[in-house]
Structure formats: structure tokens, C-alpha cells
Design a protein around this motif. Structure first.
Motif, PDB file in Angstrom:
ATOM      1  N   GLU A  91     -11.410 -15.132   7.337  1.00 27.48           N
ATOM      2  CA  GLU A  91     -11.884 -14.200   6.312  1.00 27.48           C
ATOM      3  C   GLU A  91     -12.559 -13.010   6.975  1.00 27.48           C
ATOM      4  O   GLU A  91     -13.391 -13.163   7.876  1.00 27.48           O
ATOM      5  N   VAL A  92     -12.214 -11.824   6.514  1.00 29.81           N
ATOM      6  CA  VAL A  92     -12.731 -10.586   7.076  1.00 29.81           C
ATOM      7  C   VAL A  92     -13.477  -9.806   5.996  1.00 29.81           C
ATOM      8  O   VAL A  92     -13.007  -9.695   4.867  1.00 29.81           O
ATOM      9  N   PHE A  93     -14.634  -9.277   6.388  1.00 34.26           N
ATOM     10  CA  PHE A  93     -15.390  -8.364   5.540  1.00 34.26           C
ATOM     11  C   PHE A  93     -15.472  -7.013   6.236  1.00 34.26           C
ATOM     12  O   PHE A  93     -15.493  -6.928   7.471  1.00 34.26           O
ATOM     13  N   GLY A  94     -15.525  -5.952   5.447  1.00 33.23           N
ATOM     14  CA  GLY A  94     -15.666  -4.613   5.996  1.00 33.23           C
ATOM     15  C   GLY A  94     -16.846  -3.902   5.356  1.00 33.23           C
ATOM     16  O   GLY A  94     -16.959  -3.856   4.127  1.00 33.23           O
ATOM     17  N   LEU A  95     -17.734  -3.376   6.203  1.00 36.58           N
ATOM     18  CA  LEU A  95     -18.877  -2.615   5.706  1.00 36.58           C
ATOM     19  C   LEU A  95     -18.900  -1.268   6.401  1.00 36.58           C
ATOM     20  O   LEU A  95     -19.048  -1.186   7.628  1.00 36.58           O
ATOM     21  N   SER A  96     -18.752  -0.195   5.617  1.00 34.56           N
ATOM     22  CA  SER A  96     -18.876   1.168   6.131  1.00 34.56           C
ATOM     23  C   SER A  96     -20.266   1.662   5.770  1.00 34.56           C
ATOM     24  O   SER A  96     -20.645   1.668   4.594  1.00 34.56           O
ATOM     25  N   LEU A  97     -21.024   2.086   6.772  1.00 39.55           N
ATOM     26  CA  LEU A  97     -22.416   2.460   6.538  1.00 39.55           C
ATOM     27  C   LEU A  97     -22.562   3.767   5.767  1.00 39.55           C
ATOM     28  O   LEU A  97     -23.650   4.082   5.288  1.00 39.55           O
ATOM     29  N   SER A  98     -21.502   4.545   5.657  1.00 38.31           N
ATOM     30  CA  SER A  98     -21.515   5.738   4.812  1.00 38.31           C
ATOM     31  C   SER A  98     -20.204   5.808   4.047  1.00 38.31           C
ATOM     32  O   SER A  98     -19.227   5.140   4.411  1.00 38.31           O
ATOM     33  N   ASN A  99     -20.183   6.616   3.010  1.00 39.88           N
ATOM     34  CA  ASN A  99     -18.933   6.816   2.274  1.00 39.88           C
ATOM     35  C   ASN A  99     -18.234   8.102   2.695  1.00 39.88           C
ATOM     36  O   ASN A  99     -17.319   8.572   2.032  1.00 39.88           O
ATOM     37  N   GLY A 100     -18.676   8.677   3.827  1.00 42.13           N
ATOM     38  CA  GLY A 100     -18.004   9.866   4.357  1.00 42.13           C
ATOM     39  C   GLY A 100     -18.113  11.079   3.454  1.00 42.13           C
ATOM     40  O   GLY A 100     -17.146  11.821   3.271  1.00 42.13           O
ATOM     41  N   ASN A 101     -19.319  11.307   2.927  1.00 44.49           N
ATOM     42  CA  ASN A 101     -19.495  12.353   1.917  1.00 44.49           C
ATOM     43  C   ASN A 101     -19.850  13.719   2.515  1.00 44.49           C
ATOM     44  O   ASN A 101     -20.356  14.600   1.814  1.00 44.49           O
ATOM     45  N   ALA A 102     -19.573  13.921   3.804  1.00 47.08           N
ATOM     46  CA  ALA A 102     -19.950  15.181   4.447  1.00 47.08           C
ATOM     47  C   ALA A 102     -19.325  16.392   3.757  1.00 47.08           C
ATOM     48  O   ALA A 102     -19.931  17.463   3.694  1.00 47.08           O
ATOM     49  N   ASP A 103     -18.119  16.229   3.210  1.00 47.18           N
ATOM     50  CA  ASP A 103     -17.430  17.334   2.526  1.00 47.18           C
ATOM     51  C   ASP A 103     -17.427  17.164   1.011  1.00 47.18           C
ATOM     52  O   ASP A 103     -16.629  17.793   0.314  1.00 47.18           O
ATOM     53  N   GLY A 104     -18.308  16.295   0.511  1.00 47.28           N
ATOM     54  CA  GLY A 104     -18.384  16.079  -0.918  1.00 47.28           C
ATOM     55  C   GLY A 104     -17.271  15.235  -1.490  1.00 47.28           C
ATOM     56  O   GLY A 104     -17.007  15.270  -2.698  1.00 47.28           O
ATOM     57  N   LEU A 105     -16.619  14.442  -0.635  1.00 51.52           N
ATOM     58  CA  LEU A 105     -15.478  13.620  -1.066  1.00 51.52           C
ATOM     59  C   LEU A 105     -15.798  12.132  -1.032  1.00 51.52           C
ATOM     60  O   LEU A 105     -14.897  11.304  -0.947  1.00 51.52           O
ATOM     61  N   GLY A 106     -17.082  11.802  -1.088  1.00 48.41           N
ATOM     62  CA  GLY A 106     -17.495  10.413  -0.918  1.00 48.41           C
ATOM     63  C   GLY A 106     -16.834   9.429  -1.862  1.00 48.41           C
ATOM     64  O   GLY A 106     -16.355   8.369  -1.437  1.00 48.41           O
ATOM     65  N   SER A 107     -16.798   9.757  -3.157  1.00 50.17           N
ATOM     66  CA  SER A 107     -16.220   8.816  -4.126  1.00 50.17           C
ATOM     67  C   SER A 107     -14.730   8.599  -3.872  1.00 50.17           C
ATOM     68  O   SER A 107     -14.222   7.464  -3.981  1.00 50.17           O
ATOM     69  N   GLN A 108     -14.001   9.659  -3.506  1.00 49.02           N
ATOM     70  CA  GLN A 108     -12.582   9.527  -3.205  1.00 49.02           C
ATOM     71  C   GLN A 108     -12.362   8.726  -1.924  1.00 49.02           C
ATOM     72  O   GLN A 108     -11.458   7.893  -1.844  1.00 49.02           O
ATOM     73  N   ARG A 109     -13.215   8.948  -0.953  1.00 48.40           N
ATOM     74  CA  ARG A 109     -13.063   8.229   0.315  1.00 48.40           C
ATOM     75  C   ARG A 109     -13.394   6.746   0.164  1.00 48.40           C
ATOM     76  O   ARG A 109     -12.845   5.912   0.891  1.00 48.40           O
ATOM     77  N   GLU A 110     -14.262   6.400  -0.754  1.00 47.06           N
ATOM     78  CA  GLU A 110     -14.520   4.979  -1.027  1.00 47.06           C
ATOM     79  C   GLU A 110     -13.259   4.303  -1.547  1.00 47.06           C
ATOM     80  O   GLU A 110     -12.933   3.176  -1.143  1.00 47.06           O
ATOM     81  N   ILE A 111     -12.555   4.978  -2.444  1.00 47.08           N
ATOM     82  CA  ILE A 111     -11.303   4.427  -2.969  1.00 47.08           C
ATOM     83  C   ILE A 111     -10.280   4.285  -1.846  1.00 47.08           C
ATOM     84  O   ILE A 111      -9.587   3.259  -1.741  1.00 47.08           O
ATOM     85  N   GLU A 112     -10.199   5.293  -0.986  1.00 43.31           N
ATOM     86  CA  GLU A 112      -9.265   5.242   0.137  1.00 43.31           C
ATOM     87  C   GLU A 112      -9.598   4.086   1.078  1.00 43.31           C
ATOM     88  O   GLU A 112      -8.690   3.422   1.611  1.00 43.31           O
ATOM     89  N   LEU A 113     -10.884   3.830   1.273  1.00 45.34           N
ATOM     90  CA  LEU A 113     -11.306   2.719   2.126  1.00 45.34           C
ATOM     91  C   LEU A 113     -10.805   1.388   1.578  1.00 45.34           C
ATOM     92  O   LEU A 113     -10.280   0.547   2.323  1.00 45.34           O
ATOM     93  N   MET A 114     -10.973   1.189   0.282  1.00 47.83           N
ATOM     94  CA  MET A 114     -10.514  -0.057  -0.339  1.00 47.83           C
ATOM     95  C   MET A 114      -9.001  -0.218  -0.188  1.00 47.83           C
ATOM     96  O   MET A 114      -8.499  -1.302   0.121  1.00 47.83           O
ATOM     97  N   GLU A 115      -8.269   0.874  -0.414  1.00 49.46           N
ATOM     98  CA  GLU A 115      -6.810   0.819  -0.322  1.00 49.46           C
ATOM     99  C   GLU A 115      -6.353   0.557   1.114  1.00 49.46           C
ATOM    100  O   GLU A 115      -5.391  -0.168   1.353  1.00 49.46           O
ATOM    101  N   SER A 116      -7.051   1.148   2.071  1.00 46.20           N
ATOM    102  CA  SER A 116      -6.701   0.936   3.478  1.00 46.20           C
ATOM    103  C   SER A 116      -6.907  -0.515   3.880  1.00 46.20           C
ATOM    104  O   SER A 116      -6.026  -1.134   4.508  1.00 46.20           O
TER     105      SER A 116
END
Length: 304
Positions: A91-116
Motif C-alpha cells: 500500500e502506497v500513500f502520497g503526501l505533497s506538502l504544497s498544492n503548487g499554488n505559486a501561479d494561482g493554480l493550486g486547486s487544479q494541480r490538486e486534481i492533477e495530483l490525484m489523477e497522476s
């Protein structure tokens, strides 16, 4: 004094011969290149897997946490290891300490993280990205190891995690957010070890936590990390030779390093995972995914 003889005229036949010679040269180059890549792919299929095979890397009895700094780190850097663990039904868990919101795209990048992660065979329920004012994405942002360690303490305790995989002290690209992941995990491991030592010395104090196993992803300097599959195969062979040497000469050093080479389909899966990060697919990232050694293979060192 004799005059110089005139140059022979360039005839149509001569031009055709030169053209044919150039085409043959190009054909030979393409032929050699094709053979080279066929050999590389065959070697990759043969060598794919974990080296050394008997270091119990897949025998962990608990889930494994991949600690990253930003969405897309998991695909760009850790995909061979994630896929290797999932194949072993760990079993693998993934924790990203930020949502990559430097360019204001944090919510979209969270979705991309889940899909990846989903492409990498990790379910969405096992993945999280933090949106924390103390952990903002950026080269100039200073993340505190103590703060991250406190988050990890609660997170690992709740999920029963005893193994963490993250960046090493150089953070692959010297990114300060990557390096902060390493510093935090090292601090957490030191705290756990101190608690264990205290519990061993004082019988009245129970051991609060299990020891924490930490693997760090070895940083490869440029230009070596951009030599792709040939470098990954070279490393795989080198680690096999090194393993045999240590097995004979220095058996105590066995198990300190693990090399994981994915097979061709693993690389294709890593590409599909990376392409889920549509907001990050600028031109230089296309160059990265085509030339990256880390999308083909990972070298992990056990943190002591």
C-alpha cells in the motif's frame, strides 16, 4: 612553366553519386541508432527490477509514504519506485506538502495530483496535498523542518506508516522545498530514535512509536540525469557489480542502497502520469520526460 590542368566538370552522374553516398550515410546512421535502441530496450526488459534482490525492500509490513513538495514530483522523480511497490501489492500513500499554488493554480494541480497517482495505481483516498500558508510553493519560501515533522508525526501515526521515501539532502534539483522534505524526515527519524533509546533505558517509559525507516532518492548531477535509458541501464549494471563486490568483500554494507529499474511499460505509465499535469507541460518539461533518467530508474539510499 606548365599551366595548371583544368578541373574536371561536375557531371550529372557525379552529382547522383554524391547524393547516393549521402543517403547511404544517413541510412547507416539510422540503422545503427535503431539497433542501439533495440539493444537498450532488450537490456531494460532483462535487467528491470530491484537490485539487490535480497535486501527486503519489498518486505515492509506497513504502508509506504511518498513525501514530496509539489504536485508532479511523484511522476517526474519517483514513478519507478511507486510502480515497483504497487506490483508487490504494498500500500502506497502520497503526501505533497504544497498544492503548487505559486501561479494561482493550486486547486487544479490538486486534481492533477490525484489523477497522476491514479495512473501510478495509487487510489485517490491515499493521496493528499496541503494548502498551508506556512508551506507555500516557491524557490524563495523557507519551510521549517520542525513544522513539517510535526505534521508527519500525526500523519504517519494515524495511518500506521513506518516507511517514508523522499528526496535526499540535495533535493534532486537543489530546490529548497525538496530539501526541506529531507530535513523534516531526518528530524522525525531522529526524534523517533531518541524516544526508542529512552524507552529501552527506562523500563517505566513505553515505546511510543515503531522505528521509522527512511529511503532517500539519490540526486544525480547534470548532465548525467538527462541521459535517459542508457544511463539507467549503466547504473543497473554498475549496482549489480557493486552488490557482488560488497557481498564478497564488505557484507555489512549490503542493503544500504537499492536501485530500481523499470521496464518499458513502466516508463510508458510514468509518461501517462506526467501528462496528467497539464498545467505543467511547458516546452522544457517535454525535453525532461524524454531524456530523464529518473523516469526510467531510481536509486535509493537508506537514511541512518
Amino acid at each position: 612553366m606548365a599551366s595548371a590542368s583544368p578541373k574536371a566538370p561536375v557531371t550529372a552522374v557525379t552529382k547522383r553519386r554524391h547524393g547516393l553516398s549521402n543517403r547511404i550515410g544517413v541510412f547507416n546512421l539510422l540503422h545503427v541508432t535503431l539497433i542501439f535502441w533495440i539493444i537498450c530496450l532488450l537490456l531494460q526488459r532483462y535487467l528491470a527490477g530491484v537490485t539487490p534482490t535480497d535486501n527486503n525492500f519489498h518486505s515492509t509490513g506497513s504502508p509506504v509514504l511518498f513525501l514530496t513538495a509539489h504536485p508532479d514530483d511523484e511522476a517526474m522523480f519517483f514513478a519507478p519506485t511507486i510502480l515497483s511497490l504497487r506490483k508487490a501489492d504494498i500500500e502506497v500513500f502520497g503526501l505533497s506538502l504544497s498544492n503548487g499554488n505559486a501561479d494561482g493554480l493550486g486547486s487544479q494541480r490538486e486534481i492533477e495530483l490525484m489523477e497522476s497517482y491514479k495512473v501510478l495505481r495509487v487510489p485517490e483516498r491515499n493521496v493528499a496535498a496541503l494548502d498551508d500558508e506556512s508551506l507555500l510553493d516557491g524557490m524563495e519560501e523557507n519551510w521549517k523542518a520542525e513544522y513539517i515533522a510535526s505534521i508527519l508525526e500525526r500523519y504517519t501515526e494515524r495511518l500506521g506508516i513506518q516507511t517514508i521515501i523522499t528526496f535526499d539532502q540535495d533535493g534532486i534539483s537543489l530546490h529548497p522545498n525538496h530539501k526541506a522534505c529531507f530535513e523534516a524526515v531526518r528530524l522525525l527519524q531522529t526524534m523517533r530514535n531518541a524516544q526508542q533509546v529512552l524507552a529501552d533505558e527506562v523500563e517505566a517509559i513505553p515505546a511510543v512509536h515503531e522505528p521509522l525507516t527512511v529511503w532517500t532518492l539519490k540526486t544525480t548531477k547534470a548532465p548525467w540525469k538527462f541521459l535517459g535509458l542508457p544511463k539507467a541501464i549503466f547504473d543497473s549494471v554498475s549496482y549489480r557489480v557493486s552488490f557482488l563486490h560488497h557481498k564478497i568483500k564488505q557484507p555489512r554494507q549490503l542493503g544500504q542502497t537499492t536501485h530500481i529499474l523499470g521496464n518499458p511499460s513502466d516508463y510508458a505509465t510514468a509518461l501517462r502520469a506526467m501528462f496528467k499535469h497539464q498545467t505543467q507541460l511547458v516546452w522544457f518539461r517535454y525535453l525532461y520526460v524524454l531524456s530523464s533518467t529518473l523516469m526510467q530508474a531510481n536509486t535509493l539510499a537508506l537514511l541512518r
